[in-house]
Scaffold this motif. Sequence first.
Motif: not given
Length: 171
Positions: A35, A83, A89, A92, A104, A108, A110, A120, A126
């Motif tokens: 991200t 992440h 997930q 995702l 997003f 989701t 975050w 996230l 992460w």
Amino acid sequence: MPATPDLGTRTPQLASPDLLRSVFRRHAAGVAVITASGGAGPVGFTATSLSSVSAQPPMLSFGISTGASSWPAISGADHVGVHILGEHQEQLAATFARSGADRFGAPTAWREGPEGVPVLDDVLAWLVCRVVARVPAGDHRIVVAEVVLGDPAGSGRPLLYHQGRFNGLRD
């Protein structure tokens, strides 16, 4: 002189995008979402090319296509989020892999993290990393980034990508 391997009845294929894709479908890889903050909001994409580069200093790399919708933001980002996804997930991972998806939006979960990087929720681990290089590699760029901080304490088992599908580990 090394012996020629016995290939039996198989005929090797010349290098091509299809050969590379066929071989890497057999390579199980961990699944990550990368991200970054973008001018029009957060951006992100699913990556199976994540690799540890150096322990001292702690560095990693990942590949991104220059045709990817996230590339314009990643190409100018000072920091990125990395992440590691859990087997719970799969949706995702699919959302961040799908072109045109609202990555997003709900469901989701975050938050804005350190350095403004989208972080996230509920992932195995992460990191927030400072981008140190973007190396041209064909139609991709290899992004090299130095770890700034992170959280390795999520629970669960990793999500894998193999034979064109998301999978969990088998017992």
